[in-house]
Design a protein around this motif. Structure first.
Motif, mmCIF file in Angstrom:
data_model
loop_
_atom_site.group_PDB
_atom_site.id
_atom_site.type_symbol
_atom_site.label_atom_id
_atom_site.label_comp_id
_atom_site.label_asym_id
_atom_site.label_seq_id
_atom_site.Cartn_x
_atom_site.Cartn_y
_atom_site.Cartn_z
ATOM 1 N N THR A 51 29.018 25.410 34.692
ATOM 2 C CA THR A 51 30.402 25.175 33.737
ATOM 3 C C THR A 51 31.225 26.238 33.818
ATOM 4 O O THR A 51 32.489 26.167 34.084
ATOM 5 C CB THR A 51 30.049 24.839 32.226
ATOM 6 O OG1 THR A 51 29.127 23.672 32.039
ATOM 7 C CG2 THR A 51 31.385 24.888 31.520
ATOM 8 N N ALA A 52 30.446 27.448 33.950
ATOM 9 C CA ALA A 52 31.625 28.709 33.893
ATOM 10 C C ALA A 52 32.000 28.807 35.226
ATOM 11 O O ALA A 52 33.215 29.131 35.437
ATOM 12 C CB ALA A 52 30.617 30.070 33.550
ATOM 13 N N ALA A 53 31.264 28.321 36.374
ATOM 14 C CA ALA A 53 31.588 28.572 37.663
ATOM 15 C C ALA A 53 32.810 27.642 38.125
ATOM 16 O O ALA A 53 33.788 27.940 38.745
ATOM 17 C CB ALA A 53 30.338 28.350 38.785
ATOM 18 N N ARG A 54 32.696 26.190 37.603
ATOM 19 C CA ARG A 54 33.652 25.468 37.773
ATOM 20 C C ARG A 54 34.971 25.549 37.080
ATOM 21 O O ARG A 54 36.015 25.502 37.596
ATOM 22 C CB ARG A 54 33.256 23.841 37.227
ATOM 23 C CG ARG A 54 32.193 23.228 37.988
ATOM 24 C CD ARG A 54 32.012 21.608 37.675
ATOM 25 N NE ARG A 54 31.518 21.825 36.356
ATOM 26 C CZ ARG A 54 30.370 21.435 36.123
ATOM 27 N NH1 ARG A 54 29.244 21.495 37.177
ATOM 28 N NH2 ARG A 54 29.649 21.516 35.204
ATOM 29 N N SER A 55 34.916 26.234 35.877
ATOM 30 C CA SER A 55 36.222 26.402 35.044
ATOM 31 C C SER A 55 36.779 27.802 35.518
ATOM 32 O O SER A 55 38.031 27.835 35.465
ATOM 33 C CB SER A 55 35.724 26.877 33.392
ATOM 34 O OG SER A 55 34.752 27.964 33.303
ATOM 35 N N LEU A 56 35.992 28.739 36.128
ATOM 36 C CA LEU A 56 36.825 29.835 36.791
ATOM 37 C C LEU A 56 37.247 29.690 38.210
ATOM 38 O O LEU A 56 37.821 30.448 38.705
ATOM 39 C CB LEU A 56 35.935 30.916 36.556
ATOM 40 C CG LEU A 56 35.608 31.569 35.383
ATOM 41 C CD1 LEU A 56 34.440 32.656 35.468
ATOM 42 C CD2 LEU A 56 36.869 32.131 34.615
ATOM 43 N N GLY A 57 36.741 28.497 38.821
ATOM 44 C CA GLY A 57 36.902 28.330 40.148
ATOM 45 C C GLY A 57 36.252 29.148 41.088
ATOM 46 O O GLY A 57 36.800 29.764 42.234
ATOM 47 N N TYR A 58 35.178 29.534 40.601
ATOM 48 C CA TYR A 58 34.067 30.462 41.490
ATOM 49 C C TYR A 58 33.951 29.983 42.937
ATOM 50 O O TYR A 58 33.397 28.635 42.852
ATOM 51 C CB TYR A 58 32.966 30.924 40.723
ATOM 52 C CG TYR A 58 32.033 31.623 41.548
ATOM 53 C CD1 TYR A 58 32.368 33.101 41.804
ATOM 54 C CD2 TYR A 58 30.769 31.157 41.970
ATOM 55 C CE1 TYR A 58 31.345 33.729 42.625
ATOM 56 C CE2 TYR A 58 30.002 31.827 42.661
ATOM 57 C CZ TYR A 58 30.290 33.156 43.039
ATOM 58 O OH TYR A 58 29.229 33.895 43.722
#
Length: 338
Positions: A51-58
């Motif tokens: 979720t963090a990776a998706r929201s940050l655009g990582y």
């Protein structure tokens, strides 16, 4: 100078594994295991990291541990199709400028699939290119996040009807659709139909058709009949689409096509069945392809400056200038089919 965002990430730099780990509340090694899909971790931890990776655009760094300069001369060019000459024309203009400036274009084709676009852009960004050039302004939420957080030049091409990320080069598809309708009405056509390809995927064609219908509506007219082909545009699709449309609506006096490929197919149908153009039926296209201008009766159409779009987009991607919107307009070609 970098500044820290509310979530603790550093603005002005590409999102890193450290940023993802911090946002997910885990250590970098744990975040790395989750993103690589190796090692042990709980389902809750996996969901938090993803979720963090998706929201940050990582985007994972595929050149970690090697010289960063390996990716510094790459420029991704993402186009919807190679079968439609429009996009090779854009690529030709971009390639000339990029190669001349010492950059290496890396081309990806999406087939008008936004999920495919997301996938290829993630892949391109993982090699840390100097810039990305992509057709259109509409992307998935994650694609937009990746492009905004990549901290590289991003050029969106062939459309100015919407909000861009960094550099926008093209023309208004809505104005082109409206100009097409006004041209047909000015010639006295009132029973107008439409033949096009999948508008749910080609959003620029959808904008043109919506504006075309709106212009007719303002004059008290409407599209009498339409034939939408659930596939990519082609000459064959345009020929068959017009045949089906005329079976249902034999009294049409003009047909607007989503592009010149489709319109040329309609032109061939008329030649094969003795339908005189434009006396019995007028035909109007979009793009201004060379083959359309070279027909025995040059096609009435909108000429789009595709090579120039590629050239200007590439030039701006290679520059350090500010974000910009460059609307280079289009030309209505009266031709001989209306």
């Amino acid at each position: 100078m970098q500044s820290e965002a509310e979530d603790g990430t550093q603005t002005g730099a590409m999102i890193t594994l450290t940023d993802v780990a911090r946002a997910a509340g885990v250590g970098e090694s744990t975040a790395s295991r989750v993103l690589r899909g190796h090692g042990s971790f709980s389902t809750k931890t996996r969901e938090s990291v993803l979720t963090a990776a998706r929201s940050l655009g990582y985007v994972p760094n595929r050149i970690a541990g090697t010289l960063a300069s390996m990716g510094s001369k790459l420029v991704g060019v993402v186009i919807p199709s190679l079968s439609n000459i429009v996009f090779p024309d854009v690529l030709r203009g971009a390639n000339t400028v990029l190669v001349g400036a010492g950059f290496q274009p890396v081309v990806a084709v999406t087939d008008y699939d936004p999920e495919r676009e997301e996938s290829v852009i993630e892949s391109l960004l993982s090699w840390r290119p100097a810039g990305i050039m992509v057709a259109g302004l509409e992307h998935t939420e994650r694609t937009g996040a990746m492009l905004r957080n990549a901290r590289i030049r991003v050029a969106e091409l062939l459309d100015t009807d919407g909000e861009g990320i960094d550099i926008v080069v093209g023309f208004s598809n809505r104005k082109a659709g409206r100009a097409s309708a006004q041209h047909l009405m000015s010639r006295g056509y009132r029973c107008i139909g439409y033949v096009g390809h999948d508008l749910s995927l080609d959003l620029r064609a959808a904008k043109r058709f919506a504006a075309f219908r709106a212009a007719l509506g303002e004059a008290g007219l409407s599209v009498i009949g339409e034939e939408i082909i659930p596939a990519a545009s082609s000459i064959e699709a345009g020929r068959d689409g017009l045949a089906r449309l005329l079976e249902r609506c034999p009294d049409l006096d003009a047909v607007y096509f989503s592009n010149d490929d489709m319109a040329i197919g309609g032109y061939f149908h008329c030649l094969a069945h003795g339908i005189t153009i434009p006396d019995r039926l007028a035909i109007f296209g979009y793009n201004g392809l060379d083959v359309a201008r070279s027909a025995p009766q040059p096609l009435s159409t909108i000429l789009t400056p595709r090579v120039t779009v590629g050239e200007i987009g590439a030039r701006l991607v290679c520059s350090d200038g500010p974000s910009a919107v460059v609307d280079i307009g289009f030309e209505l070609i009266e031709g001989a089919t209306t």
